[in-house]
Design a protein around this motif. Structure first.
Motif, PDB file in Angstrom:
ATOM      1  N   LYS A   1      28.321  57.140  32.572  1.00 60.66           N
ATOM      2  CA  LYS A   1      29.429  57.004  31.630  1.00 60.66           C
ATOM      3  C   LYS A   1      30.133  55.679  31.884  1.00 60.66           C
ATOM      4  O   LYS A   1      30.532  55.403  33.022  1.00 60.66           O
ATOM      5  CB  LYS A   1      30.444  58.145  31.814  1.00 60.66           C
ATOM      6  N   PHE A   2      30.277  54.866  30.859  1.00 62.17           N
ATOM      7  CA  PHE A   2      31.009  53.620  31.033  1.00 62.17           C
ATOM      8  C   PHE A   2      31.492  53.077  29.686  1.00 62.17           C
ATOM      9  O   PHE A   2      30.935  53.374  28.629  1.00 62.17           O
ATOM     10  CB  PHE A   2      30.158  52.554  31.739  1.00 62.17           C
ATOM     11  N   ALA A   3      32.555  52.289  29.775  1.00 60.36           N
ATOM     12  CA  ALA A   3      33.070  51.540  28.624  1.00 60.36           C
ATOM     13  C   ALA A   3      33.170  50.083  29.042  1.00 60.36           C
ATOM     14  O   ALA A   3      33.683  49.776  30.124  1.00 60.36           O
ATOM     15  CB  ALA A   3      34.441  52.067  28.207  1.00 60.36           C
ATOM     16  N   LEU A   4      32.656  49.200  28.218  1.00 56.93           N
ATOM     17  CA  LEU A   4      32.693  47.760  28.501  1.00 56.93           C
ATOM     18  C   LEU A   4      33.556  47.069  27.456  1.00 56.93           C
ATOM     19  O   LEU A   4      33.322  47.226  26.249  1.00 56.93           O
ATOM     20  CB  LEU A   4      31.282  47.175  28.464  1.00 56.93           C
ATOM     21  N   ILE A   5      34.545  46.313  27.913  1.00 59.71           N
ATOM     22  CA  ILE A   5      35.423  45.565  27.003  1.00 59.71           C
ATOM     23  C   ILE A   5      34.973  44.108  26.960  1.00 59.71           C
ATOM     24  O   ILE A   5      34.859  43.460  27.999  1.00 59.71           O
ATOM     25  CB  ILE A   5      36.898  45.620  27.448  1.00 59.71           C
ATOM     26  N   ILE A   6      34.734  43.600  25.760  1.00 60.25           N
ATOM     27  CA  ILE A   6      34.449  42.177  25.539  1.00 60.25           C
ATOM     28  C   ILE A   6      35.636  41.590  24.788  1.00 60.25           C
ATOM     29  O   ILE A   6      36.040  42.118  23.738  1.00 60.25           O
ATOM     30  CB  ILE A   6      33.154  41.970  24.736  1.00 60.25           C
ATOM     31  N   GLY A   7      36.193  40.505  25.316  1.00 59.28           N
ATOM     32  CA  GLY A   7      37.419  39.962  24.753  1.00 59.28           C
ATOM     33  C   GLY A   7      37.230  38.837  23.754  1.00 59.28           C
ATOM     34  O   GLY A   7      36.112  38.397  23.462  1.00 59.28           O
ATOM     35  N   ASN A   8      38.345  38.370  23.270  1.00 56.21           N
ATOM     36  CA  ASN A   8      38.410  37.282  22.303  1.00 56.21           C
ATOM     37  C   ASN A   8      37.660  36.050  22.800  1.00 56.21           C
ATOM     38  O   ASN A   8      37.708  35.718  23.981  1.00 56.21           O
ATOM     39  CB  ASN A   8      39.878  36.935  22.037  1.00 56.21           C
ATOM     40  N   GLU A   9      36.969  35.371  21.855  1.00 54.43           N
ATOM     41  CA  GLU A   9      36.115  34.245  22.211  1.00 54.43           C
ATOM     42  C   GLU A   9      36.856  33.134  22.947  1.00 54.43           C
ATOM     43  O   GLU A   9      36.294  32.455  23.804  1.00 54.43           O
ATOM     44  CB  GLU A   9      35.467  33.661  20.949  1.00 54.43           C
ATOM     45  N   GLY A  10      38.128  32.920  22.620  1.00 55.71           N
ATOM     46  CA  GLY A  10      38.878  31.837  23.247  1.00 55.71           C
ATOM     47  C   GLY A  10      39.824  32.287  24.351  1.00 55.71           C
ATOM     48  O   GLY A  10      39.941  31.647  25.391  1.00 55.71           O
ATOM     49  N   LYS A  11      40.486  33.429  24.135  1.00 52.86           N
ATOM     50  CA  LYS A  11      41.532  33.881  25.056  1.00 52.86           C
ATOM     51  C   LYS A  11      41.069  34.952  26.035  1.00 52.86           C
ATOM     52  O   LYS A  11      41.757  35.246  27.009  1.00 52.86           O
ATOM     53  CB  LYS A  11      42.727  34.411  24.258  1.00 52.86           C
TER      54      LYS A  11
ATOM     55  N   ASN B   1      42.535  57.940  28.429  1.00 55.24           N
ATOM     56  CA  ASN B   1      41.735  59.100  28.027  1.00 55.24           C
ATOM     57  C   ASN B   1      40.280  58.933  28.457  1.00 55.24           C
ATOM     58  O   ASN B   1      39.651  59.895  28.922  1.00 55.24           O
ATOM     59  CB  ASN B   1      41.805  59.307  26.516  1.00 55.24           C
ATOM     60  N   PHE B   2      39.741  57.723  28.288  1.00 51.70           N
ATOM     61  CA  PHE B   2      38.369  57.464  28.720  1.00 51.70           C
ATOM     62  C   PHE B   2      38.237  57.713  30.222  1.00 51.70           C
ATOM     63  O   PHE B   2      37.314  58.386  30.685  1.00 51.70           O
ATOM     64  CB  PHE B   2      37.946  56.033  28.384  1.00 51.70           C
ATOM     65  N   LYS B   3      39.174  57.168  30.990  1.00 52.13           N
ATOM     66  CA  LYS B   3      39.119  57.302  32.448  1.00 52.13           C
ATOM     67  C   LYS B   3      39.282  58.761  32.876  1.00 52.13           C
ATOM     68  O   LYS B   3      38.635  59.221  33.821  1.00 52.13           O
ATOM     69  CB  LYS B   3      40.184  56.411  33.082  1.00 52.13           C
ATOM     70  N   ALA B   4      40.131  59.500  32.170  1.00 51.52           N
ATOM     71  CA  ALA B   4      40.331  60.920  32.478  1.00 51.52           C
ATOM     72  C   ALA B   4      39.061  61.732  32.237  1.00 51.52           C
ATOM     73  O   ALA B   4      38.861  62.783  32.857  1.00 51.52           O
ATOM     74  CB  ALA B   4      41.482  61.481  31.641  1.00 51.52           C
ATOM     75  N   ASN B   5      38.205  61.229  31.348  1.00 48.11           N
ATOM     76  CA  ASN B   5      36.931  61.897  31.047  1.00 48.11           C
ATOM     77  C   ASN B   5      35.787  61.398  31.929  1.00 48.11           C
ATOM     78  O   ASN B   5      34.618  61.652  31.638  1.00 48.11           O
ATOM     79  CB  ASN B   5      36.575  61.705  29.574  1.00 48.11           C
ATOM     80  N   GLY B   6      36.141  60.681  32.989  1.00 48.51           N
ATOM     81  CA  GLY B   6      35.121  60.233  33.932  1.00 48.51           C
ATOM     82  C   GLY B   6      34.354  59.004  33.504  1.00 48.51           C
ATOM     83  O   GLY B   6      33.286  58.702  34.060  1.00 48.51           O
ATOM     84  N   ILE B   7      34.889  58.269  32.536  1.00 51.67           N
ATOM     85  CA  ILE B   7      34.232  57.055  32.043  1.00 51.67           C
ATOM     86  C   ILE B   7      34.776  55.850  32.803  1.00 51.67           C
ATOM     87  O   ILE B   7      35.987  55.595  32.796  1.00 51.67           O
ATOM     88  CB  ILE B   7      34.474  56.892  30.527  1.00 51.67           C
ATOM     89  N   SER B   8      33.898  55.122  33.480  1.00 51.41           N
ATOM     90  CA  SER B   8      34.304  53.892  34.169  1.00 51.41           C
ATOM     91  C   SER B   8      34.555  52.805  33.138  1.00 51.41           C
ATOM     92  O   SER B   8      33.710  52.544  32.280  1.00 51.41           O
ATOM     93  CB  SER B   8      33.213  53.440  35.142  1.00 51.41           C
ATOM     94  N   VAL B   9      35.719  52.170  33.212  1.00 48.20           N
ATOM     95  CA  VAL B   9      36.097  51.144  32.239  1.00 48.20           C
ATOM     96  C   VAL B   9      36.003  49.769  32.892  1.00 48.20           C
ATOM     97  O   VAL B   9      36.681  49.498  33.888  1.00 48.20           O
ATOM     98  CB  VAL B   9      37.521  51.388  31.695  1.00 48.20           C
ATOM     99  N   TYR B  10      35.150  48.915  32.323  1.00 49.05           N
ATOM    100  CA  TYR B  10      34.947  47.570  32.859  1.00 49.05           C
ATOM    101  C   TYR B  10      35.467  46.527  31.879  1.00 49.05           C
ATOM    102  O   TYR B  10      35.168  46.581  30.674  1.00 49.05           O
ATOM    103  CB  TYR B  10      33.456  47.314  33.109  1.00 49.05           C
ATOM    104  N   GLY B  11      36.223  45.578  32.436  1.00 49.44           N
ATOM    105  CA  GLY B  11      36.637  44.435  31.647  1.00 49.44           C
ATOM    106  C   GLY B  11      35.739  43.253  31.964  1.00 49.44           C
ATOM    107  O   GLY B  11      34.825  43.350  32.791  1.00 49.44           O
ATOM    108  N   THR B  12      35.988  42.133  31.305  1.00 51.35           N
ATOM    109  CA  THR B  12      35.236  40.906  31.577  1.00 51.35           C
ATOM    110  C   THR B  12      36.238  39.776  31.805  1.00 51.35           C
ATOM    111  O   THR B  12      37.038  39.468  30.927  1.00 51.35           O
ATOM    112  CB  THR B  12      34.299  40.554  30.396  1.00 51.35           C
ATOM    113  N   ALA B  13      36.203  39.203  32.996  1.00 53.96           N
ATOM    114  CA  ALA B  13      37.151  38.138  33.336  1.00 53.96           C
ATOM    115  C   ALA B  13      36.644  37.360  34.540  1.00 53.96           C
ATOM    116  O   ALA B  13      36.059  37.929  35.462  1.00 53.96           O
ATOM    117  CB  ALA B  13      38.525  38.732  33.640  1.00 53.96           C
ATOM    118  N   LEU B  14      36.883  36.069  34.535  1.00 54.74           N
ATOM    119  CA  LEU B  14      36.514  35.236  35.677  1.00 54.74           C
ATOM    120  C   LEU B  14      37.508  35.415  36.824  1.00 54.74           C
ATOM    121  O   LEU B  14      37.127  35.643  37.963  1.00 54.74           O
ATOM    122  CB  LEU B  14      36.476  33.767  35.261  1.00 54.74           C
ATOM    123  N   GLN B  15      38.795  35.334  36.488  1.00 50.09           N
ATOM    124  CA  GLN B  15      39.835  35.419  37.518  1.00 50.09           C
ATOM    125  C   GLN B  15      39.954  36.858  38.019  1.00 50.09           C
ATOM    126  O   GLN B  15      40.239  37.778  37.249  1.00 50.09           O
ATOM    127  CB  GLN B  15      41.171  34.945  36.939  1.00 50.09           C
ATOM    128  N   GLY B  16      39.730  37.039  39.295  1.00 47.43           N
ATOM    129  CA  GLY B  16      39.820  38.373  39.870  1.00 47.43           C
ATOM    130  C   GLY B  16      38.642  39.265  39.535  1.00 47.43           C
ATOM    131  O   GLY B  16      38.662  40.465  39.816  1.00 47.43           O
TER     132      GLY B  16
END
Length: 250
Positions: free
Chosen positions: A200-210, A173-188
């Motif tokens: 417009k953007f959404a930033l995902i911050i993940g679990n401290e360990g996983k 739904n976010f992407k359909a509304n033109g919001i760029s969705v960014y994750g956080t990851a070292l690999q890739g």
């Protein structure tokens, strides 16, 4: 106006139970302590159920408490309901503040299974400072109304809209509304400096360990990382959120 002297009073026992997530969920309310947090809560005055003041404690003249139920308590009662070593003499019971939908947000922070209440509180405070529309609290996160989370937010929990739900159900739904969705990851992932600020953007911050759930990383537009130039293994989740949010909003 009421006055309560006994720590065994049923109302006091109810306040004490608000230190548990189960009771906060059942009652749809939470407890805030200290003059600063109560003052911030007063900005959402319509959702304050009770204002609790220790006897012989002066209520600041700047506070608008008209229409509120004020309960005066003894020092012993305030100590009994407090989650801090040195209670300041002011507390409040506040209704849950979560919004029913994040559909009108254009800039948001998404917390995926953040476990540390201090980290979540810092993320709320940082997202507020960075001018986000809201923070999406995914399943598996520590309770946003945990007293340590509320304190760490420094009152921003009363300024920043928040929504609780399953992240995977909303990404499309976010992407359909033109919001760029960014994750956080070292690999890739890509160095965050390679991404231009966005309206417009959404930033995902993940679990401290996983980190972020693999299925979420597959849904993002791009995954980012913050280069480590020294010998530290990683950055604190709240610090990482701050660096990325300020870069993405430009």
């Amino acid at each position: 106006m009421k006055r309560i002297e006994s720590v065994n009073n049923p109302t006091v026992k109810g306040w004490k139970k608000l230190h548990t997530k189960k009771e906060r969920d059942v009652s749809r309310s939470f407890l805030v302590e200290g003059f600063h947090l109560v003052e911030e809560a007063l900005k959402k005055k319509e959702q304050i159920l009770e204002l609790i003041i220790e006897e012989n404690t002066a209520i600041p003249r700047s506070w608008d408490i008209s229409g509120l139920e004020v309960v005066y308590v003894t020092k012993q009662v305030m100590a009994a309901i407090s989650d801090t070593e040195t209670p300041q003499g002011a507390a409040a019971v506040v209704e849950h503040l979560a919004v029913s939908s994040p559909s009108n947000w254009q800039r948001l922070l998404i917390a995926d299974a953040i476990q540390d209440p201090g980290n979540l509180g810092t993320m709320i405070r940082t997202a507020d400072a960075a001018g986000m529309d809201g923070i999406f609290i995914g399943s598996g996160c520590v309770d946003i109304y945990n007293s340590k989370t509320v304190r760490s937010s420094q009152g921003s929990i009363f300024h920043l809209a928040h929504f609780k739900g399953e992240i995977v159900e909303h990404i499309d739904n976010f992407k359909a509304n033109g919001i760029s969705v960014y994750g956080t990851a070292l690999q890739g992932g890509h160095p965050y400096q390679q991404v231009e600020p966005a309206e417009k953007f959404a930033l995902i911050i993940g679990n401290e360990g996983k980190g972020i759930q693999p299925e979420l990383l597959q849904q993002t537009d791009k995954n980012l990382y913050i280069p480590i130039y020294g010998k530290a293994e990683s950055l604190n989740a709240g610090i990482a959120a701050g660096i990325l949010l300020y870069h993405l909003r430009g």
